[in-house]
Design a protein around this motif. Structure first.
Motif, mmCIF file in Angstrom:
data_model
loop_
_atom_site.group_PDB
_atom_site.id
_atom_site.type_symbol
_atom_site.label_atom_id
_atom_site.label_comp_id
_atom_site.label_asym_id
_atom_site.label_seq_id
_atom_site.Cartn_x
_atom_site.Cartn_y
_atom_site.Cartn_z
ATOM 1 N N ILE A 147 -2.152 2.833 -5.969
ATOM 2 C CA ILE A 147 -2.007 1.740 -6.806
ATOM 3 C C ILE A 147 -1.111 2.044 -8.116
ATOM 4 C CG2 ILE A 147 -4.049 0.681 -5.928
ATOM 5 C CD1 ILE A 147 -5.431 0.852 -8.401
ATOM 6 N N ARG A 148 -0.621 1.211 -8.304
ATOM 7 C CA ARG A 148 0.153 1.213 -9.766
ATOM 8 C C ARG A 148 -0.472 0.327 -10.882
ATOM 9 N NH1 ARG A 148 6.093 1.301 -8.401
ATOM 10 N NH2 ARG A 148 5.481 3.600 -8.059
ATOM 11 N N THR A 149 -0.847 0.652 -12.004
ATOM 12 C CA THR A 149 -0.891 0.119 -13.284
ATOM 13 C C THR A 149 -0.108 0.425 -14.339
ATOM 14 O OG1 THR A 149 -2.456 1.618 -14.179
ATOM 15 C CG2 THR A 149 -3.326 0.354 -12.444
ATOM 16 N N GLY A 150 -0.297 -0.520 -15.314
ATOM 17 C CA GLY A 150 0.745 -0.212 -16.689
ATOM 18 C C GLY A 150 0.383 1.239 -17.403
ATOM 19 N N ALA A 151 -0.828 1.854 -16.900
ATOM 20 C CA ALA A 151 -0.911 3.148 -17.256
ATOM 21 C C ALA A 151 -0.735 4.242 -16.356
ATOM 22 C CB ALA A 151 -2.315 3.303 -17.633
ATOM 23 N N GLY A 152 0.221 3.817 -15.485
ATOM 24 C CA GLY A 152 0.434 4.914 -14.379
ATOM 25 C C GLY A 152 -0.046 4.591 -12.968
ATOM 26 N N GLU A 153 0.134 5.602 -12.172
ATOM 27 C CA GLU A 153 -0.244 5.331 -10.836
ATOM 28 C C GLU A 153 -1.770 5.982 -10.414
ATOM 29 O OE1 GLU A 153 2.341 6.447 -7.724
ATOM 30 O OE2 GLU A 153 3.612 5.056 -8.106
ATOM 31 N N PHE A 154 -2.613 5.495 -9.332
ATOM 32 C CA PHE A 154 -4.108 5.784 -9.416
ATOM 33 C C PHE A 154 -3.939 6.161 -7.820
ATOM 34 C CE2 PHE A 154 -8.365 4.878 -8.447
ATOM 35 C CZ PHE A 154 -8.989 5.400 -9.672
ATOM 36 N N GLU A 155 -4.688 7.182 -7.514
ATOM 37 C CA GLU A 155 -5.063 7.607 -6.061
ATOM 38 C C GLU A 155 -6.463 7.193 -5.779
ATOM 39 O OE1 GLU A 155 -3.895 11.511 -4.860
ATOM 40 O OE2 GLU A 155 -1.683 10.886 -4.810
ATOM 41 N N ALA A 156 -6.775 6.648 -4.700
ATOM 42 C CA ALA A 156 -8.028 6.496 -4.125
ATOM 43 C C ALA A 156 -8.219 6.818 -2.560
ATOM 44 C CB ALA A 156 -8.287 5.074 -4.539
ATOM 45 N N ASP A 157 -9.381 7.190 -2.299
ATOM 46 C CA ASP A 157 -9.596 7.137 -0.707
ATOM 47 C C ASP A 157 -9.918 5.700 -0.209
ATOM 48 O OD1 ASP A 157 -9.275 10.069 -0.881
ATOM 49 O OD2 ASP A 157 -11.357 10.170 -1.040
ATOM 50 N N LEU A 158 -10.496 4.876 -1.031
ATOM 51 C CA LEU A 158 -10.448 3.630 -0.596
ATOM 52 C C LEU A 158 -10.048 2.545 -1.684
ATOM 53 C CD1 LEU A 158 -11.803 1.374 1.210
ATOM 54 C CD2 LEU A 158 -13.967 1.604 -0.005
ATOM 55 N N VAL A 159 -9.392 1.539 -1.250
ATOM 56 C CA VAL A 159 -8.932 0.569 -2.196
ATOM 57 C C VAL A 159 -9.493 -1.064 -1.744
ATOM 58 C CG1 VAL A 159 -7.284 -0.911 -3.355
ATOM 59 C CG2 VAL A 159 -6.691 1.367 -3.300
ATOM 60 N N VAL A 160 -10.342 -1.733 -2.701
ATOM 61 C CA VAL A 160 -10.638 -3.009 -2.382
ATOM 62 C C VAL A 160 -9.816 -4.033 -2.851
ATOM 63 C CG1 VAL A 160 -12.795 -4.402 -2.227
ATOM 64 C CG2 VAL A 160 -13.086 -2.125 -1.643
ATOM 65 N N SER A 161 -9.031 -4.790 -2.412
ATOM 66 C CA SER A 161 -8.370 -5.720 -3.023
ATOM 67 C C SER A 161 -9.042 -7.066 -2.809
ATOM 68 C CB SER A 161 -6.962 -5.819 -2.426
ATOM 69 O OG SER A 161 -6.350 -6.614 -3.181
ATOM 70 N N ALA A 162 -9.584 -7.505 -4.062
ATOM 71 C CA ALA A 162 -10.456 -8.803 -4.372
ATOM 72 C C ALA A 162 -9.458 -9.660 -5.192
ATOM 73 C CB ALA A 162 -11.853 -8.509 -4.691
ATOM 74 N N ASP A 163 -8.214 -9.862 -4.883
ATOM 75 C CA ASP A 163 -7.360 -10.514 -5.889
ATOM 76 C C ASP A 163 -7.043 -11.821 -5.661
ATOM 77 O OD1 ASP A 163 -5.933 -9.353 -3.594
ATOM 78 O OD2 ASP A 163 -4.133 -8.930 -4.624
#
Length: 381
Positions: free
Chosen positions: A142-158
């Motif tokens: 995922i990409r944020t204003g502070a840079g990219e972030f890796e995760a084994d799981l992303v939960v999207s509750a957007d």
């Protein structure tokens, strides 16, 4: 001790915070990304049904929700003229399902969930978006204003207009306007008891439920074109224009509204998604199955999602466990919406007669498909 696997949650509403807490309890290192500068501090009420209370028990906050909820008296369903169509015996509901429908301030539940998360987990003012859903071999990014972030799981509750859902399923039509707009506010509780429940008119309804601290949660819905606002910008006056001639105490309650009146067009996902996941990304709550609010199950289903997701052996199991139930409840809510939408006077009379006849059925029977749910007992849902 094995290192905690990284998980990211996009969105810090009730569903996202529930997911973050459930995953933390199951050994994940969770980070929650929320685009707003602060958690929801203003808002209205929320009915937490028995099925959601059981899910909140798993998260360790169920009893606190029960304690903060106001006790409800008698009530039911009325016509706009004030005629009772169906009475509701809440004591029988609680007896049948071992729990009440607990009505609480929405910000209070959000705060309760957030307070159970470890310090540093929640990052506000941090929009995030999925740039790679990942695979069995590769983590999601995922990409944020502070840079990219890796995760084994992303939960999207957007939420209803989920950017993640659009990215994962670009051919899906997405949410559609239900035809209804809705208003929510909180008003002072009058000296005389007010019956809880809903009042139905022609293409519209008003609902009232008690909140703690001598307040009432008041909500309304009506058929209206999407994107409209009150001509003078005052939604309280708009409510009085629409409902000021309905039966007492609706006009009197509307006249006492001093807090903000929230207005939102109601969207739903009418066509179910192919799945609630892709790669290492899971959709949750409105992002997966946005539904009309006429059964009061939107947030309840998001909390169910969170508990099932944390206990699922994989994301395919999560979809298999959640999609049939959420789709069924969304369809039920849509049928209620169609009944509310009736505007022709003779058709309204027929509808109200049908509601009165249905009201003679035990409410425990009609509510059973919603409330008779329990969390999976093992971590392999």
């Amino acid at each position: 001790m094995a290192a905690r696997r990284p998980a990211a949650v996009i969105g810090a509403g009730i569903g996202g915070l529930s997911a973050a807490l459930a995953l933390h309890q199951h050994g994940w290192e969770v980070t929650v990304f929320e685009r707003a500068a602060a958690l929801e501090a203003v808002g209205s009420g929320l009915g937490v049904a028995p099925n959601a209370l059981r899910a909140l028990d798993v998260l360790g906050v169920g009893n606190e929700v029960r304690t903060m909820a106001a006790r409800q008296g008698g009530g039911g369903l009325r016509s706009a003229s004030g005629r009772w169509l169906a009475r509701t015996d809440l004591a029988r509901i609680e007896q049948a399902f071992d729990d009440p429908v607990a009505v609480v301030p929405r910000p209070s539940l959000i705060g309760l969930l957030a307070d159970r998360l470890p310090s540093g987990v929640l990052r506000t003012s941090t929009p995030a978006r999925v740039v790679d859903a990942g695979s069995e071999e590769q983590p999601a990014r995922i990409r944020t204003g502070a840079g990219e972030f890796e995760a084994d799981l992303v939960v999207s509750a957007d939420g209803i207009h989920s950017a993640t859902r659009a990215a994962l399923f670009p051919r899906h039509p997405g949410p559609r306007y239900s035809g209804f707009t809705a208003w929510r506010t909180v008003v002072p509780s009058p000296t005389q008891p007010v019956p809880f429940g809903e009042t139905w008119g022609r293409g519209a309804l008003v609902g009232v439920a008690p909140l703690p601290d001598r307040r009432l949660y008041l909500y309304a819905a009506a058929l209206a074109p999407a994107g409209q606002t009150a001509p003078d910008g005052d939604e309280r006056l708009e409510l009085l224009r629409r409902f000021g001639r309905w039966c007492t105490p609706i006009p009197e309650l509307l006249a006492t509204a001093t807090t903000a009146v929230l207005r939102n067009d109601l969207y739903e996902i009418a066509k179910p998604l192919p799945a609630y996941h892709a790669g290492r990304v899971a959709l949750l709550g409105d992002a997966a199955h946005a539904m009309t609010p006429f059964l009061g199950q939107g947030a309840c289903q998001a909390v169910e999602d969170a508990v099932v997701l944390a206990r699922a052996r994989d994301l395919a199991s999560y979809t298999a466990a959640r999609q049939p139930r959420a789709t069924d409840i969304a369809n039920r809510s849509r049928r209620v919406a169609r009944a509310v939408a009736v505007r022709n006077r003779p058709a309204v009379l027929v509808r109200d007669l049908g509601l009165a006849l249905t009201g003679r059925l035990p409410l425990t029977r009609t509510a059973a498909p919603l409330y008779n749910w329990s969390p999976p007992s093992t971590d392999n849902a």
